[in-house]
Design a protein around this motif. Structure first.
Motif, PDB file in Angstrom:
ATOM      1  N   VAL A  78      97.618  50.117  57.040  1.00  0.00           N
ATOM      2  CA  VAL A  78      98.880  50.306  56.385  1.00  0.00           C
ATOM      3  C   VAL A  78      99.363  48.552  56.465  1.00  0.00           C
ATOM      4  O   VAL A  78      98.546  47.739  56.731  1.00  0.00           O
ATOM      5  CB  VAL A  78      99.702  50.676  58.002  1.00  0.00           C
ATOM      6  N   ILE A  82      97.208  47.303  62.017  1.00  0.00           N
ATOM      7  CA  ILE A  82      96.928  48.249  63.113  1.00  0.00           C
ATOM      8  C   ILE A  82      96.271  47.238  64.080  1.00  0.00           C
ATOM      9  O   ILE A  82      95.202  47.052  64.054  1.00  0.00           O
ATOM     10  CB  ILE A  82      96.498  49.823  62.951  1.00  0.00           C
ATOM     11  N   ARG A  89      99.992  56.629  70.614  1.00  0.00           N
ATOM     12  CA  ARG A  89     100.015  57.359  69.520  1.00  0.00           C
ATOM     13  C   ARG A  89      98.631  57.999  69.354  1.00  0.00           C
ATOM     14  O   ARG A  89      98.333  59.176  69.120  1.00  0.00           O
ATOM     15  CB  ARG A  89     100.630  56.611  68.343  1.00  0.00           C
ATOM     16  N   ALA A 126     101.486  58.423  55.544  1.00  0.00           N
ATOM     17  CA  ALA A 126     101.993  59.619  56.242  1.00  0.00           C
ATOM     18  C   ALA A 126     101.124  60.866  56.386  1.00  0.00           C
ATOM     19  O   ALA A 126     100.218  60.925  55.467  1.00  0.00           O
ATOM     20  CB  ALA A 126     103.343  59.978  55.839  1.00  0.00           C
ATOM     21  N   GLY A 127     101.530  61.912  57.453  1.00  0.00           N
ATOM     22  CA  GLY A 127     100.269  62.777  57.431  1.00  0.00           C
ATOM     23  C   GLY A 127      98.979  62.730  57.644  1.00  0.00           C
ATOM     24  O   GLY A 127      98.109  63.272  57.425  1.00  0.00           O
ATOM     25  N   THR A 128      98.597  61.518  58.457  1.00  0.00           N
ATOM     26  CA  THR A 128      97.176  61.196  58.779  1.00  0.00           C
ATOM     27  C   THR A 128      96.735  62.326  59.775  1.00  0.00           C
ATOM     28  O   THR A 128      95.504  62.306  59.602  1.00  0.00           O
ATOM     29  CB  THR A 128      96.922  59.955  59.294  1.00  0.00           C
ATOM     30  N   ARG A 129      97.674  62.795  60.782  1.00  0.00           N
ATOM     31  CA  ARG A 129      96.900  63.619  61.736  1.00  0.00           C
ATOM     32  C   ARG A 129      96.315  65.029  61.025  1.00  0.00           C
ATOM     33  O   ARG A 129      95.488  65.502  61.560  1.00  0.00           O
ATOM     34  CB  ARG A 129      97.831  63.803  62.936  1.00  0.00           C
ATOM     35  N   LYS A 169     105.308  58.712  53.318  1.00  0.00           N
ATOM     36  CA  LYS A 169     105.854  57.620  54.282  1.00  0.00           C
ATOM     37  C   LYS A 169     107.432  57.198  53.984  1.00  0.00           C
ATOM     38  O   LYS A 169     108.129  57.208  54.754  1.00  0.00           O
ATOM     39  CB  LYS A 169     104.956  56.367  54.486  1.00  0.00           C
ATOM     40  N   GLU A 172     109.252  60.195  55.128  1.00  0.00           N
ATOM     41  CA  GLU A 172     109.267  60.194  56.414  1.00  0.00           C
ATOM     42  C   GLU A 172     110.512  59.188  56.893  1.00  0.00           C
ATOM     43  O   GLU A 172     110.723  59.321  58.016  1.00  0.00           O
ATOM     44  CB  GLU A 172     107.954  60.143  57.039  1.00  0.00           C
TER      45      GLU A 172
END
Ligand code: CDP
Length: 241
Positions: A78, A82, A89, A126-129, A169, A172
């Motif tokens: 990102v 990180i 998380r 977004a939607g990484t999981r 993202k 989101e």
């Protein structure tokens, strides 16, 4: 009811349209199983090691092997770096991914062992999981781990009053009106059961039911991409998408 404040999606997609998806199986030679899954700007890699004898011994289960999932985002995934290492998380996502995958994996033939799944996110939008789960399910199949069904996952959501699939993202972070709601979900391939459902935001029961139906349809598209990639890897080639 007032009109929605989110009429056109930022990237021009229809409300039920997923981002362009790509999947590959067998991407890491030293692993027992591996796969990648991409949707738009979100990329996930999953690597499987095992089954191997579990240490320490007191953690072994003589009736079955156990599945262990570790999710992490790479430092450069990102714009804000990180911080490497576990976070609340990443631990939460590892656990929910483990539960979702455990519902389809059958390790009864491998008592006292562990199967490790490492999910890495090199790029996040977004939607990484859910991308991680899609890659992990393919990597487990690639490793020859017995599975009752496949798992396909997508994040559905709502921006103000508009229901949308495969939330990015920017969506989101939608802050107007009712704001953004994020609903990551995973569906099993045969029984069409929900293997994961999380909800962050505000939504009515009717809207949630509609969102789940939209998600189930999108998961069918994900499943096609996964199945095609697995088929290509068995034929000896690598799938491009
Ligand atoms: O990735 P997923 O939607 O499953 O989980 P999330 O916690 O709702 O995160 C949503 C998105 O926020 C991630 O996919 C990243 O794009 C971004 N994110 C970030 O920029 N920095 C973080 N430390 C965590 C997430």
């Amino acid at each position: 009811m007032s009109e929605t404040l989110y009429k056109e999606r930022f990237d021009g997609r229809a409300p039920d349209e997923v981002r362009p998806m790509k999947a590959k199986v067998g991407i890491i030679d030293s692993a027992d199983g591996s796969a990648s899954f991409e949707t738009g700007g979100t990329k996930a890699i999953a690597v499987v090691r095992g089954p191997r004898t579990l240490h320490p011994q007191h953690m072994q289960n003589p009736k079955t092997g156990i599945l262990r999932v570790s999710y992490s985002m790479m430092p450069f995934s990102v714009w804000d770096r990180i911080r490497p290492g576990p976070s609340r998380r990443s631990e939460e996502i590892s656990k929910v991914s483990e539960w979702a995958l455990s519902s389809v994996v059958d390790l009864s033939e491998f008592p006292n062992t562990v199967v490790d799944v490492f999910i890495q996110i090199p790029q996040a939008d977004a939607g990484t999981r859910v991308a991680g789960l899609n890659a992990a399910a393919m990597a487990l199949a690639d490793a020859g781990i017995p599975m009752r069904e496949m798992i396909s996952a997508i994040a559905v959501g709502k921006a103000d009053k508009t229901l949308i699939v495969d939330v990015n993202k920017e969506e989101e972070d939608f802050g107007e009106g009712e704001g953004a709601t994020d609903i990551p979900m995973a569906i099993t391939s045969r029984k069409k059961e929900i293997a994961l459902l999380q909800l962050d935001g505000k939504i009515s029961i009717d809207e949630l039911k509609q969102a789940i139906e939209m998600g189930k349809k999108a998961c069918e598209e994900v499943l096609k991409v996964q199945t095609e990639a697995l088929k290509k890897s068995k034929e000896g080639g690598i799938a491009d998408e």
